[in-house]
Design an enzyme around this catalytic site. Structure first.
Site, PDB file in Angstrom:
ATOM      1  N   ASN A   1       0.828  -1.200   0.000  1.00 40.46           N
ATOM      2  CA  ASN A   1       0.000   0.000   0.000  1.00 40.46           C
ATOM      3  C   ASN A   1       0.870   1.261   0.000  1.00 40.46           C
ATOM      4  O   ASN A   1       2.093   1.192   0.045  1.00 40.46           O
ATOM      5  CB  ASN A   1      -0.967  -0.035   1.194  1.00 40.46           C
ATOM      6  CG  ASN A   1      -2.308   0.590   0.875  1.00 40.46           C
ATOM      7  OD1 ASN A   1      -2.381   1.610   0.201  1.00 40.46           O
ATOM      8  ND2 ASN A   1      -3.373  -0.026   1.363  1.00 40.46           N
TER       9      ASN A   1
ATOM     10  N   HIS B   1      23.193   1.603  13.447  1.00 43.09           N
ATOM     11  CA  HIS B   1      24.538   2.128  13.638  1.00 43.09           C
ATOM     12  C   HIS B   1      25.040   1.692  15.006  1.00 43.09           C
ATOM     13  O   HIS B   1      24.248   1.588  15.957  1.00 43.09           O
ATOM     14  CB  HIS B   1      24.537   3.658  13.548  1.00 43.09           C
ATOM     15  CG  HIS B   1      24.009   4.178  12.244  1.00 43.09           C
ATOM     16  ND1 HIS B   1      24.778   4.251  11.105  1.00 43.09           N
ATOM     17  CD2 HIS B   1      22.774   4.623  11.899  1.00 43.09           C
ATOM     18  CE1 HIS B   1      24.044   4.728  10.115  1.00 43.09           C
ATOM     19  NE2 HIS B   1      22.821   4.958  10.575  1.00 43.09           N
TER      20      HIS B   1
ATOM     21  N   ALA C   1      -1.569  -2.784  13.556  1.00 43.32           N
ATOM     22  CA  ALA C   1      -1.246  -1.398  13.207  1.00 43.32           C
ATOM     23  C   ALA C   1      -0.413  -0.736  14.297  1.00 43.32           C
ATOM     24  O   ALA C   1      -0.688  -0.867  15.489  1.00 43.32           O
ATOM     25  CB  ALA C   1      -2.535  -0.610  12.987  1.00 43.32           C
TER      26      ALA C   1
ATOM     27  N   LYS D   1       4.382  -7.754  20.971  1.00 48.47           N
ATOM     28  CA  LYS D   1       4.306  -9.007  21.722  1.00 48.47           C
ATOM     29  C   LYS D   1       3.171  -9.845  21.154  1.00 48.47           C
ATOM     30  O   LYS D   1       2.192  -9.313  20.613  1.00 48.47           O
ATOM     31  CB  LYS D   1       4.049  -8.730  23.194  1.00 48.47           C
ATOM     32  CG  LYS D   1       5.202  -8.002  23.867  1.00 48.47           C
ATOM     33  CD  LYS D   1       4.917  -7.714  25.316  1.00 48.47           C
ATOM     34  CE  LYS D   1       6.103  -6.960  25.903  1.00 48.47           C
ATOM     35  NZ  LYS D   1       5.822  -6.415  27.216  1.00 48.47           N
TER      36      LYS D   1
END
Length: 198
Positions: free
Chosen positions: A96, A126, A169, A189
């Site tokens: 999407n 990093h 989401a 989780k």
């Protein structure tokens, strides 16, 4: 396709080391090859994100990743990638709008994966040490068959999302997602196991 040719993926030297994972020093003598690939991707991304139909976006992303994307796959633009050639994509994938794929460490998207809007797949980090902060720490991401990433999901370096898994989401995924599970939250989780009747 535009005037650019679909090129073979380069898996030599620094590109092999990037896909193997680990730290690549900012002053590595082969970094010029990486910057050349980034420059190519920046140019082609402008064309990708001006696509006016799905066939065009698929073709232009194929140029960026240097591999022909199957006609069953649908890509909505805009889509952003900083490197491109370390993305591998299966059949019948749906991506999407407004996703970001930072793929220096390698992103594999298997068949039948659904990716919601504003999803970020990040293979790059990093080191914490200030003297190494500009170095790259790379780990690959794998999205297994039939997984679904909801709107605004962030997948961090080194994560595999298992087959049939769903990432809710807004989740931030820092470790592997087992197959056939629903995960949610920051950090994500396991909420429940997914079965055919649920």
């Amino acid at each position: 396709m535009s005037e650019h040719k679909l090129m073979s993926k380069d898996h030599t030297g620094i590109f092999d080391r990037m896909l193997a994972g680990g730290v690549i020093a900012n002053d590595d003598p082969e970094m010029k090859k990486v910057w050349a690939q980034i420059s190519r991707t920046i140019k082609l991304s402008a064309e990708l994100n001006s696509s006016t139909n799905v066939n065009q976006s698929r073709g232009r992303l194929s140029e960026i990743i240097k591999s022909q994307i199957d006609t069953s796959t649908i890509i909505f633009v805009p889509l952003y990638t900083n490197f491109g050639q370390h993305i591998t994509m299966g059949r019948n994938v749906f991506i999407n709008h407004d996703c970001s794929f930072l793929d220096m460490g390698g992103i594999t998207i298997e068949d039948n994966v659904q990716i919601g809007p504003k999803v970020s797949l990040i293979t790059e980090n990093h080191p914490l040490a200030p003297s190494q902060r500009k170095d790259l720490d790379l780990k690959s991401i794998v999205i297994k068959k039939n997984a679904w990433l909801g709107v605004g999901v962030t997948i961090l370096p080194g994560v595999t999302v298992g087959e049939n898994a769903v990432v809710a989401a807004g989740a931030v995924v820092t470790k592997d997602v087992p197959a056939n599970t629903l995960v949610a939250g920051v950090p994500a989780k396991v909420i429940k196991t997914i079965t055919e009747d649920k």
